[in-house]
Design an enzyme around this catalytic site. Structure first.
Site, PDB file in Angstrom:
ATOM      1  N   ARG A 183       0.797  -1.175  -0.070  1.00  0.00           N
ATOM      2  CA  ARG A 183      -0.091  -0.220   0.000  1.00  0.00           C
ATOM      3  C   ARG A 183       0.950   1.217  -0.012  1.00  0.00           C
ATOM      4  NH1 ARG A 183      -4.869   0.023   2.695  1.00  0.00           N
ATOM      5  NH2 ARG A 183      -4.590   1.857   3.903  1.00  0.00           N
ATOM      6  N   ARG A 187       9.040   6.169  -3.715  1.00  0.00           N
ATOM      7  CA  ARG A 187       9.477   7.354  -4.642  1.00  0.00           C
ATOM      8  C   ARG A 187      10.724   7.790  -4.768  1.00  0.00           C
ATOM      9  NH1 ARG A 187       4.912  10.363  -2.547  1.00  0.00           N
ATOM     10  NH2 ARG A 187       3.055   9.474  -3.415  1.00  0.00           N
ATOM     11  N   ARG A 260      -7.915  -7.452  14.421  1.00  0.00           N
ATOM     12  CA  ARG A 260      -6.770  -6.648  15.208  1.00  0.00           C
ATOM     13  C   ARG A 260      -7.732  -5.510  15.750  1.00  0.00           C
ATOM     14  NH1 ARG A 260      -2.955  -7.640  18.273  1.00  0.00           N
ATOM     15  NH2 ARG A 260      -1.315  -5.813  18.150  1.00  0.00           N
ATOM     16  N   ARG A 291       0.955   5.350  16.647  1.00  0.00           N
ATOM     17  CA  ARG A 291       0.486   6.679  16.016  1.00  0.00           C
ATOM     18  C   ARG A 291       0.110   7.830  16.970  1.00  0.00           C
ATOM     19  NH1 ARG A 291      -2.015   4.577  10.469  1.00  0.00           N
ATOM     20  NH2 ARG A 291      -3.607   3.710  11.579  1.00  0.00           N
ATOM     21  N   GLU A 311      -2.656   5.907  19.516  1.00  0.00           N
ATOM     22  CA  GLU A 311      -3.318   4.932  18.895  1.00  0.00           C
ATOM     23  C   GLU A 311      -2.407   3.722  19.269  1.00  0.00           C
ATOM     24  OE1 GLU A 311      -4.487   5.511  14.919  1.00  0.00           O
ATOM     25  OE2 GLU A 311      -3.917   3.419  14.418  1.00  0.00           O
ATOM     26  N   TYR A 359      -9.289  -5.741   4.023  1.00  0.00           N
ATOM     27  CA  TYR A 359      -8.682  -4.481   4.339  1.00  0.00           C
ATOM     28  C   TYR A 359      -9.084  -3.512   3.318  1.00  0.00           C
ATOM     29  CZ  TYR A 359      -4.522  -1.927   6.171  1.00  0.00           C
ATOM     30  OH  TYR A 359      -3.406  -1.209   6.683  1.00  0.00           O
ATOM     31  N   ASP A 361      -9.799   0.598   2.318  1.00  0.00           N
ATOM     32  CA  ASP A 361     -10.201   2.256   2.308  1.00  0.00           C
ATOM     33  C   ASP A 361     -11.478   2.508   2.022  1.00  0.00           C
ATOM     34  OD1 ASP A 361      -7.365   2.770   3.302  1.00  0.00           O
ATOM     35  OD2 ASP A 361      -6.518   2.978   1.260  1.00  0.00           O
TER      36      ASP A 361
HETATM   37  P1  FAD Z   1     -17.714   0.373   9.682  1.00  0.00           P
HETATM   38  O1  FAD Z   1     -17.381   1.569   9.679  1.00  0.00           O
HETATM   39  O2  FAD Z   1     -17.008  -0.364  10.723  1.00  0.00           O
HETATM   40  O3  FAD Z   1     -19.211   0.009   9.881  1.00  0.00           O
HETATM   41  C1  FAD Z   1     -19.836  -0.933  10.278  1.00  0.00           C
HETATM   42  C2  FAD Z   1     -21.082  -0.556  11.095  1.00  0.00           C
HETATM   43  O4  FAD Z   1     -21.923  -1.748  11.588  1.00  0.00           O
HETATM   44  C3  FAD Z   1     -20.733   0.026  12.437  1.00  0.00           C
HETATM   45  O5  FAD Z   1     -20.951   1.297  12.820  1.00  0.00           O
HETATM   46  C4  FAD Z   1     -21.161  -1.209  13.595  1.00  0.00           C
HETATM   47  O6  FAD Z   1     -21.336  -0.590  14.502  1.00  0.00           O
HETATM   48  C5  FAD Z   1     -22.183  -1.787  12.676  1.00  0.00           C
HETATM   49  N1  FAD Z   1     -22.765  -3.030  13.013  1.00  0.00           N
HETATM   50  C6  FAD Z   1     -22.005  -4.189  13.214  1.00  0.00           C
HETATM   51  N2  FAD Z   1     -22.631  -5.285  13.681  1.00  0.00           N
HETATM   52  C7  FAD Z   1     -23.896  -4.637  13.838  1.00  0.00           C
HETATM   53  C8  FAD Z   1     -25.172  -5.494  14.436  1.00  0.00           C
HETATM   54  N3  FAD Z   1     -25.014  -6.586  14.779  1.00  0.00           N
HETATM   55  N4  FAD Z   1     -26.240  -4.443  14.482  1.00  0.00           N
HETATM   56  C9  FAD Z   1     -26.085  -3.369  14.213  1.00  0.00           C
HETATM   57  N5  FAD Z   1     -24.981  -2.623  13.806  1.00  0.00           N
HETATM   58  C10 FAD Z   1     -23.991  -3.339  13.454  1.00  0.00           C
HETATM   59  N6  FAD Z   1      -9.758   4.474   4.988  1.00  0.00           N
HETATM   60  C11 FAD Z   1      -9.526   5.556   4.199  1.00  0.00           C
HETATM   61  O7  FAD Z   1      -9.654   5.937   3.043  1.00  0.00           O
HETATM   62  N7  FAD Z   1      -8.595   6.499   4.790  1.00  0.00           N
HETATM   63  C12 FAD Z   1      -7.776   6.531   6.023  1.00  0.00           C
HETATM   64  O8  FAD Z   1      -7.156   7.548   6.246  1.00  0.00           O
HETATM   65  C13 FAD Z   1      -8.516   5.415   6.771  1.00  0.00           C
HETATM   66  N8  FAD Z   1      -7.927   5.408   8.123  1.00  0.00           N
HETATM   67  C14 FAD Z   1      -8.229   4.391   8.772  1.00  0.00           C
HETATM   68  C15 FAD Z   1      -7.751   4.369  10.177  1.00  0.00           C
HETATM   69  C16 FAD Z   1      -8.210   3.212  11.056  1.00  0.00           C
HETATM   70  C17 FAD Z   1      -7.512   3.425  12.361  1.00  0.00           C
HETATM   71  C18 FAD Z   1      -8.929   2.244  10.491  1.00  0.00           C
HETATM   72  C19 FAD Z   1      -9.631   1.468  11.508  1.00  0.00           C
HETATM   73  C20 FAD Z   1      -9.722   2.478   9.363  1.00  0.00           C
HETATM   74  C21 FAD Z   1      -9.281   3.172   8.511  1.00  0.00           C
HETATM   75  N9  FAD Z   1      -9.805   3.705   7.201  1.00  0.00           N
HETATM   76  C22 FAD Z   1      -9.420   4.426   6.403  1.00  0.00           C
HETATM   77  C23 FAD Z   1     -10.728   2.351   6.702  1.00  0.00           C
HETATM   78  C24 FAD Z   1     -12.138   3.031   6.792  1.00  0.00           C
HETATM   79  O9  FAD Z   1     -12.409   3.184   8.366  1.00  0.00           O
HETATM   80  C25 FAD Z   1     -13.141   1.961   6.343  1.00  0.00           C
HETATM   81  O10 FAD Z   1     -12.797   1.978   4.931  1.00  0.00           O
HETATM   82  C26 FAD Z   1     -14.424   2.291   6.472  1.00  0.00           C
HETATM   83  O11 FAD Z   1     -15.061   2.813   7.642  1.00  0.00           O
HETATM   84  C27 FAD Z   1     -15.463   1.095   6.300  1.00  0.00           C
HETATM   85  O12 FAD Z   1     -16.756   1.235   6.414  1.00  0.00           O
HETATM   86  P2  FAD Z   1     -17.822   0.034   6.774  1.00  0.00           P
HETATM   87  O13 FAD Z   1     -19.197   0.496   6.526  1.00  0.00           O
HETATM   88  O14 FAD Z   1     -17.459  -1.110   5.917  1.00  0.00           O
HETATM   89  O15 FAD Z   1     -17.600  -0.470   8.283  1.00  0.00           O
HETATM   90  N1  UDP Z   2       3.865   0.414   7.951  1.00  0.00           N
HETATM   91  C1  UDP Z   2       5.058   0.538   8.560  1.00  0.00           C
HETATM   92  N2  UDP Z   2       5.740   1.712   9.191  1.00  0.00           N
HETATM   93  C2  UDP Z   2       5.054   2.949   8.937  1.00  0.00           C
HETATM   94  C3  UDP Z   2       3.580   2.843   8.410  1.00  0.00           C
HETATM   95  C4  UDP Z   2       3.242   1.773   7.736  1.00  0.00           C
HETATM   96  O1  UDP Z   2       5.694  -0.404   8.760  1.00  0.00           O
HETATM   97  O2  UDP Z   2       5.374   3.919   9.546  1.00  0.00           O
HETATM   98  C5  UDP Z   2       3.252  -0.443   7.374  1.00  0.00           C
HETATM   99  C6  UDP Z   2       2.445  -1.563   8.413  1.00  0.00           C
HETATM  100  O3  UDP Z   2       2.891  -2.710   8.479  1.00  0.00           O
HETATM  101  C7  UDP Z   2       1.197  -1.166   8.138  1.00  0.00           C
HETATM  102  C8  UDP Z   2       1.287  -1.060   6.548  1.00  0.00           C
HETATM  103  O4  UDP Z   2       2.513  -0.583   6.268  1.00  0.00           O
HETATM  104  O5  UDP Z   2       0.304  -2.084   8.725  1.00  0.00           O
HETATM  105  C9  UDP Z   2       0.180   0.005   5.962  1.00  0.00           C
HETATM  106  O6  UDP Z   2       0.246   1.053   6.652  1.00  0.00           O
HETATM  107  P1  UDP Z   2      -0.913   2.070   6.430  1.00  0.00           P
HETATM  108  O7  UDP Z   2      -0.439   3.363   6.959  1.00  0.00           O
HETATM  109  O8  UDP Z   2      -1.520   2.173   5.038  1.00  0.00           O
HETATM  110  O9  UDP Z   2      -1.998   1.444   7.450  1.00  0.00           O
HETATM  111  P2  UDP Z   2      -3.478   2.011   8.123  1.00  0.00           P
HETATM  112  O10 UDP Z   2      -3.455   3.452   7.984  1.00  0.00           O
HETATM  113  O11 UDP Z   2      -4.411   1.358   7.058  1.00  0.00           O
HETATM  114  O12 UDP Z   2      -3.541   1.436   9.542  1.00  0.00           O
END
Ligand code: FAD
Ligand code: UDP
Length: 387
Positions: A183, A187, A260, A291, A311, A359, A361
């Site tokens: 991911r 560069r 996780r 982070r 985090e 996984y 976005d």
């Molecule tokens: P979710 O947001 O998990 O929604 C699922 C919903 O279902 C939840 O609200 C839950 O409560 C509900 N649910 C589950 N079971 C039940 C049940 N039995 N009854 C009622 N409700 C239920 N993506 C990016 O593009 N850019 C980023 O910078 C980025 N950063 C991230 C950082 C972190 C720490 C994490 C964890 C993810 C990140 N993502 C990012 C990914 C992004 O969060 C997801 O792509 C997106 O939120 C997924 O949406 P979803 O609807 O699939 O899941």
């Molecule tokens: N990663 C790493 N060092 C960093 C940032 C990312 O080793 O400083 C690795 C790590 O394995 C991570 C993966 O690259 O799970 C993807 O990183 P990303 O920032 O895309 O993760 P997310 O924002 O989805 O948690």
């Protein structure tokens, strides 16, 4: 008309009063609901959490939109997805450029000429390539460690990848699939943009406001767990769109999928600037967090205060929120069994990060909802074959 059933909470539910019951008010559920509502279908969304937006949820504190579940930066190269989210928010020109601590030094991310200069004091692309070439893993990478060594060599792997990955996933990079690290851009230019996508930004006013607008005219019931009353909820609609954990849907009877989890510690400070950047990664083992996020820098919010989130990755037990699918071979095999069973349920649609055990976005989640809704419409349009 169908008989009405008063649930005593102000809602009068009719059997099949809705075309779609949508379980989960995260990005998948909300996008699907918007598309279906626009096409004239009746939708009900339920979510067990007390708020909309799933993991994208933001909360305003002292004029700062705090990303409750970790930093969310929107990026995509898909114009259709970009236009879709712009229906509900204006986006700013934020470009994610995290810094990374390792030892007592600060490095630039993603891996680019700035990083190579900070690490080796080299200043031309040829010098940097030579350094990497001299320490690269050669051969077909079979896991994350070999993939990282093959892309960037030993120095960057040990300084910025090995320990971060171990903390993030709770296992050695040798036990993780190679694709996780692919991911990250690599560069040979002085460019600290963490993403390669054409479009990037943060919705001005926060994600919760974006979701409120996306959900206009759609009924949402919060604090409502589908699995506690699934027969009742299924009876309300022609089809159910389920975005929770797929193994939980089937009562884990084909095995538990590993996820996780994360713990977020939010701290409020009564001064305006704590770390000077939205995202700082902690890439060695001297601290347990991966982070720190200083939320005001996403929107350049003017406030005398600042909110900083640490985090901490952690194992996922049943009391914790599952964030990341753990893509081991065993988990993929277990998931394949659930996916095959899900395909046998014509009145259920399984989508989103937890249901597709992938996984993804945000832009990929929207694409997935769009594709699924399109195929639903095609099915509805196709003529019934009479033998
Ligand atoms: P979710 O947001 O998990 O929604 C699922 C919903 O279902 C939840 O609200 C839950 O409560 C509900 N649910 C589950 N079971 C039940 C049940 N039995 N009854 C009622 N409700 C239920 N993506 C990016 O593009 N850019 C980023 O910078 C980025 N950063 C991230 C950082 C972190 C720490 C994490 C964890 C993810 C990140 N993502 C990012 C990914 C992004 O969060 C997801 O792509 C997106 O939120 C997924 O949406 P979803 O609807 O699939 O899941
Ligand atoms: N990663 C790493 N060092 C960093 C940032 C990312 O080793 O400083 C690795 C790590 O394995 C991570 C993966 O690259 O799970 C993807 O990183 P990303 O920032 O895309 O993760 P997310 O924002 O989805 O948690």
């Amino acid at each position: 008309m169908d008989s009405q059933r008063d649930r005593g909470d102000g809602h009068a539910d009719a059997a099949q009063a809705y075309d779609y019951l949508i379980v989960g008010c995260g990005l998948y559920g909300a996008s699907f609901a918007r598309l279906a509502t626009d096409a004239g279908f009746r939708c009900l969304i339920i979510d067990k959490r007390p708020h909309i937006g799933g993991n994208c949820h933001t909360e305003n504190r002292h004029g700062i939109n705090v990303h409750s579940y970790g930093a969310h930066i929107f990026h995509t190269s898909n114009k259709v997805v970009w236009d879709f989210v712009h229906r509900f928010a204006d986006f700013n020109n934020y470009v994610n450029s995290p810094k990374a601590f390792s030892g007592d030094r600060l490095y630039s991310l993603p891996f680019n000429m700035n990083t190579f200069y900070e690490l080796w004091q080299v200043h031309t692309p040829d010098q940097a390539r030579e350094r990497i070439e001299s320490q690269r893993f050669r051969g077909e990478p079979a896991n994350l460690e070999e993939q990282a060594l093959s892309l960037v060599g030993t120095d960057i792997y040990t300084t910025l990848i090995r320990d971060y990955t171990q903390k993030q996933w709770g296992r050695h990079p040798r036990e993780l699939p190679a694709f996780i690290i692919k991911r990250l851009p690599l560069r040979f230019t002085f460019n600290n943009n963490y993403f390669n996508d054409r479009y990037q930004g943060i919705p001005i006013g926060g994600y919760t406001q974006l979701f409120s607008r996306m959900l206009e005219g759609i009924e949402v019931r919060l604090n409502t767990d589908y699995l506690e009353q699934r027969n009742y909820f299924d009876s309300l609609a022609g089809k159910t769109v389920y975005t929770g954990c797929i193994d939980e849907f089937f009562g884990h009877d084909d095995g538990r999928l590993e996820y996780r989890s994360l713990r977020f510690e939010h701290a409020l400070f009564d001064y305006p600037n704590h770390q000077g950047n939205a995202v700082i990664n902690y890439c060695d083992n001297s601290v347990p967090h991966t982070r720190t996020i200083e939320h005001k820098h996403f929107e350049n919010s003017q406030s005398d205060y600042t909110v900083v989130t640490h985090e901490y990755p952690q194992d996922c037990d049943s009391d914790r929120i599952p964030y990341y699918p753990v893509n081991s071979e065993q988990n993929q095999n277990t998931y394949a069994r659930y996916r095959d069973r899900a395909a046998q349920l014509p009145s259920h649609i399984f989508g989103g990060r937890l249901s597709e055990y992938k996984y993804m976005d945000m832009h990929v989640v929207i694409e997935s909802a769009m594709n699924r809704f399109r195929s639903e419409q095609k099915q509805a349009d196709s003529p019934v074959l009479v033998s």
